[in-house]
Design an enzyme around this catalytic site. Structure first.
Site, PDB file in Angstrom:
ATOM      1  N   ASN A  38     -28.967  18.409  13.212  1.00 19.86           N
ATOM      2  CA  ASN A  38     -30.206  19.036  12.759  1.00 19.86           C
ATOM      3  C   ASN A  38     -31.457  18.163  12.871  1.00 19.86           C
ATOM      4  O   ASN A  38     -32.490  18.493  12.297  1.00 19.86           O
ATOM      5  CB  ASN A  38     -30.027  19.538  11.319  1.00 19.86           C
ATOM      6  CG  ASN A  38     -29.146  20.771  11.273  1.00 19.86           C
ATOM      7  OD1 ASN A  38     -28.974  21.435  12.303  1.00 19.86           O
ATOM      8  ND2 ASN A  38     -28.594  21.082  10.125  1.00 19.86           N
ATOM      9  N   ASN A  75     -24.886  23.505   8.954  1.00 22.71           N
ATOM     10  CA  ASN A  75     -25.660  23.903   7.770  1.00 22.71           C
ATOM     11  C   ASN A  75     -26.682  25.013   7.984  1.00 22.71           C
ATOM     12  O   ASN A  75     -27.848  24.888   7.582  1.00 22.71           O
ATOM     13  CB  ASN A  75     -26.351  22.671   7.178  1.00 22.71           C
ATOM     14  CG  ASN A  75     -25.319  21.666   6.718  1.00 22.71           C
ATOM     15  OD1 ASN A  75     -24.179  22.027   6.451  1.00 22.71           O
ATOM     16  ND2 ASN A  75     -25.706  20.404   6.635  1.00 22.71           N
ATOM     17  N   SER A 116     -20.909  12.504   7.373  1.00 23.05           N
ATOM     18  CA  SER A 116     -21.809  13.665   7.386  1.00 23.05           C
ATOM     19  C   SER A 116     -21.118  14.819   8.116  1.00 23.05           C
ATOM     20  O   SER A 116     -20.172  14.615   8.875  1.00 23.05           O
ATOM     21  CB  SER A 116     -23.120  13.307   8.080  1.00 23.05           C
ATOM     22  OG  SER A 116     -22.916  13.188   9.473  1.00 23.05           O
ATOM     23  N   THR A 117     -21.632  16.014   7.870  1.00 24.35           N
ATOM     24  CA  THR A 117     -21.067  17.204   8.512  1.00 24.35           C
ATOM     25  C   THR A 117     -21.058  17.041  10.032  1.00 24.35           C
ATOM     26  O   THR A 117     -20.069  17.333  10.703  1.00 24.35           O
ATOM     27  CB  THR A 117     -21.943  18.443   8.216  1.00 24.35           C
ATOM     28  OG1 THR A 117     -22.250  18.471   6.834  1.00 24.35           O
ATOM     29  CG2 THR A 117     -21.286  19.712   8.647  1.00 24.35           C
ATOM     30  N   GLY A 118     -22.193  16.554  10.561  1.00 23.17           N
ATOM     31  CA  GLY A 118     -22.319  16.423  12.012  1.00 23.17           C
ATOM     32  C   GLY A 118     -21.285  15.455  12.572  1.00 23.17           C
ATOM     33  O   GLY A 118     -20.706  15.692  13.632  1.00 23.17           O
ATOM     34  N   TRP A 145     -30.181  12.203  15.677  1.00 26.74           N
ATOM     35  CA  TRP A 145     -31.211  11.161  15.803  1.00 26.74           C
ATOM     36  C   TRP A 145     -31.771  10.857  14.412  1.00 26.74           C
ATOM     37  O   TRP A 145     -32.777  11.441  13.991  1.00 26.74           O
ATOM     38  CB  TRP A 145     -32.332  11.629  16.754  1.00 26.74           C
ATOM     39  CG  TRP A 145     -33.250  10.504  17.149  1.00 26.74           C
ATOM     40  CD1 TRP A 145     -34.524  10.295  16.693  1.00 26.74           C
ATOM     41  CD2 TRP A 145     -32.973   9.442  18.062  1.00 26.74           C
ATOM     42  NE1 TRP A 145     -35.040   9.161  17.265  1.00 26.74           N
ATOM     43  CE2 TRP A 145     -34.112   8.622  18.113  1.00 26.74           C
ATOM     44  CE3 TRP A 145     -31.854   9.098  18.838  1.00 26.74           C
ATOM     45  CZ2 TRP A 145     -34.176   7.481  18.909  1.00 26.74           C
ATOM     46  CZ3 TRP A 145     -31.922   7.961  19.629  1.00 26.74           C
ATOM     47  CH2 TRP A 145     -33.078   7.174  19.663  1.00 26.74           C
ATOM     48  N   HIS A 197     -24.558   9.675   2.970  1.00 26.91           N
ATOM     49  CA  HIS A 197     -23.936   9.314   4.246  1.00 26.91           C
ATOM     50  C   HIS A 197     -24.494   7.998   4.773  1.00 26.91           C
ATOM     51  O   HIS A 197     -25.614   7.629   4.478  1.00 26.91           O
ATOM     52  CB  HIS A 197     -24.207  10.390   5.298  1.00 26.91           C
ATOM     53  CG  HIS A 197     -23.953  11.774   4.833  1.00 26.91           C
ATOM     54  ND1 HIS A 197     -22.756  12.149   4.286  1.00 26.91           N
ATOM     55  CD2 HIS A 197     -24.733  12.877   4.832  1.00 26.91           C
ATOM     56  CE1 HIS A 197     -22.831  13.440   3.968  1.00 26.91           C
ATOM     57  NE2 HIS A 197     -24.011  13.894   4.284  1.00 26.91           N
TER      58      HIS A 197
HETATM   59  O1  CDP Z   1     -26.042  17.840   4.931  1.00 24.74           O
HETATM   60  P1  CDP Z   1     -25.999  16.825   6.004  1.00 24.74           P
HETATM   61  O2  CDP Z   1     -26.830  15.611   5.712  1.00 24.74           O
HETATM   62  O3  CDP Z   1     -24.620  16.465   6.452  1.00 24.74           O
HETATM   63  O4  CDP Z   1     -26.606  17.530   7.306  1.00 24.74           O
HETATM   64  P2  CDP Z   1     -28.004  18.097   7.858  1.00 24.74           P
HETATM   65  O5  CDP Z   1     -29.161  17.313   7.364  1.00 24.74           O
HETATM   66  O6  CDP Z   1     -28.043  19.566   7.687  1.00 24.74           O
HETATM   67  O7  CDP Z   1     -27.818  17.774   9.423  1.00 24.74           O
HETATM   68  C1  CDP Z   1     -26.631  18.126  10.109  1.00 24.74           C
HETATM   69  C2  CDP Z   1     -26.064  16.910  10.809  1.00 24.74           C
HETATM   70  O8  CDP Z   1     -26.957  16.477  11.846  1.00 24.74           O
HETATM   71  C3  CDP Z   1     -25.903  15.700   9.891  1.00 24.74           C
HETATM   72  O9  CDP Z   1     -24.665  15.778   9.208  1.00 24.74           O
HETATM   73  C4  CDP Z   1     -26.008  14.528  10.853  1.00 24.74           C
HETATM   74  O10 CDP Z   1     -24.749  14.259  11.437  1.00 24.74           O
HETATM   75  C5  CDP Z   1     -26.961  15.058  11.933  1.00 24.74           C
HETATM   76  N1  CDP Z   1     -28.360  14.591  11.747  1.00 24.74           N
HETATM   77  C6  CDP Z   1     -28.832  13.486  12.478  1.00 24.74           C
HETATM   78  O11 CDP Z   1     -28.081  12.868  13.217  1.00 24.74           O
HETATM   79  N2  CDP Z   1     -30.145  13.098  12.361  1.00 24.74           N
HETATM   80  C7  CDP Z   1     -30.990  13.739  11.532  1.00 24.74           C
HETATM   81  N3  CDP Z   1     -32.278  13.344  11.461  1.00 24.74           N
HETATM   82  C8  CDP Z   1     -30.527  14.838  10.776  1.00 24.74           C
HETATM   83  C9  CDP Z   1     -29.200  15.239  10.906  1.00 24.74           C
END
Ligand code: CDP
Length: 311
Positions: free
Chosen positions: A105, A128, A233-235, A255, A285
């Protein structure tokens, strides 16, 4: 300094190195990918059929007691949920999807024009409840498995207590195809809203499914033994799972930094679809460690991290 969203800052030099490393020609290394897959499989081997990615009627019994991922607690699967589980395992066992995209995301998706590239993959994972239509050009429309987290249920849909929140939720959800992955047995406290979200959806698609806590745990254990201490993390969970399920894995939207160089240096929001600031985002995370591991997997040819424009 450039902020690494959540946790520690990195300097311009490190960011520049990451970007240039990811820009180099990438080819999959099928041999090393298979070695990695087998290493992952070892963490599921004791679980047998129970190791599958989601719960279904074939790997779960009525009233079965299920261990939560993040709490030392056991709860019987409610009958209402059990009734709606898929009959059998929906994922291929002997074969794999040819090519998969996992869409994170990060705001790096904005102006990337990666939508067409994402949609070309045979199977697309999303995180998400990222909205689709408004970001079609940059992030694509295809959705085979989309995750939902409890904070979404509590925040965006106000714990699904009011009729209008339930209506909005039902409308929003119906944009996705394939499966909507709920962490039904992840967190004790938030378990209830997640179960409510599962049961509040009355539409035909997507199919509501419960993530298998044992599968999640096997991925968690695998990485914890490789020094990743925090909750993944989910990703990161989806990226690892995609290696299990797919011949080739490409990541987009991973990123965790507040800037990007590309042709000119630009700021990168934490998410591509809302203005959630990193400060508000939970800090459970280790995005820095996870990203570093993803770059290592990229370098090894196990998956590809796309962090630039696709045009
Ligand atoms: O809730 P969570 O922090 O796991 O996820 P999110 O903010 O909804 O974003 C989904 C996934 O994208 C995260 O779990 C990360 O693996 C990845 N992500 C990232 O790599 N860099 C970001 N700036 C935001 C999210």
């Amino acid at each position: 300094t450039i902020k690494l969203w959540k946790f520690k800052d990195i300097n311009d030099h490190q960011l520049y190195l990451y970007e240039n490393l990811l820009k180099r020609n990438w080819t999959a290394d099928l041999t090393i990918m298979e070695t990695f897959r087998q290493a992952l499989a070892k963490y599921r081997s004791e679980l047998g059929d129970n190791a599958q990615i989601i719960l279904h009627k074939g790997n779960t019994k009525r009233k079965q007691k299920i261990n939560f991922v993040f709490h030392n607690r056991v709860a019987a699967i409610p009958d209402t949920i059990f009734e709606q589980l898929p009959k059998t395992n929906p994922f291929p066992q002997e074969t794999r999807y040819r090519s998969c995209a996992v869409v994170g995301n990060s705001g790096i998706m904005l102006n990337s024009s990666c939508g067409k590239d994402v949609d070309k993959h045979d199977y697309v994972f999303r995180c998400n409840l990222a909205p689709l239509l408004p970001f079609k050009v940059d992030a694509g429309m295809k959705s085979n498995l989309t995750t939902m987290n409890p904070s979404m249920v509590l925040g965006r849909y106000k714990a699904l207590k009011k009729t209008h929140s339930i209506k909005q939720y039902n409308e929003d959800i119906s944009q996705y195809d394939g499966m909507l992955w709920n962490p039904c047995f992840a967190y004790e406290g938030n378990g209830q809203p997640t179960l409510k979200a599962f049961l509040s959806f009355k539409g035909k698609k997507p199919k509501m499914v419960c993530g298998n806590p044992q599968h999640f745990k096997s991925v968690l254990n695998f990485w914890q033994e490789k020094e990743l201490t925090n909750k993944i993390s989910t990703g990161f969970y989806l990226a690892t799972t995609a290696i299990q399920l797919c011949d080739e894995v490409q990541l987009y939207g991973f990123w965790p930094f507040s800037a990007h160089y590309g042709d000119t240096r630009s700021d990168v929001p934490y998410h591509y679809f809302d203005d959630l600031s990193a400060a508000k985002a939970d800090s459970e995370h280790s995005m820095n460690e996870e990203f570093d591991l993803l770059v290592q997997l990229h370098t090894l040819g196990i998956l590809r991290v796309n962090a630039g424009s696709c045009s």
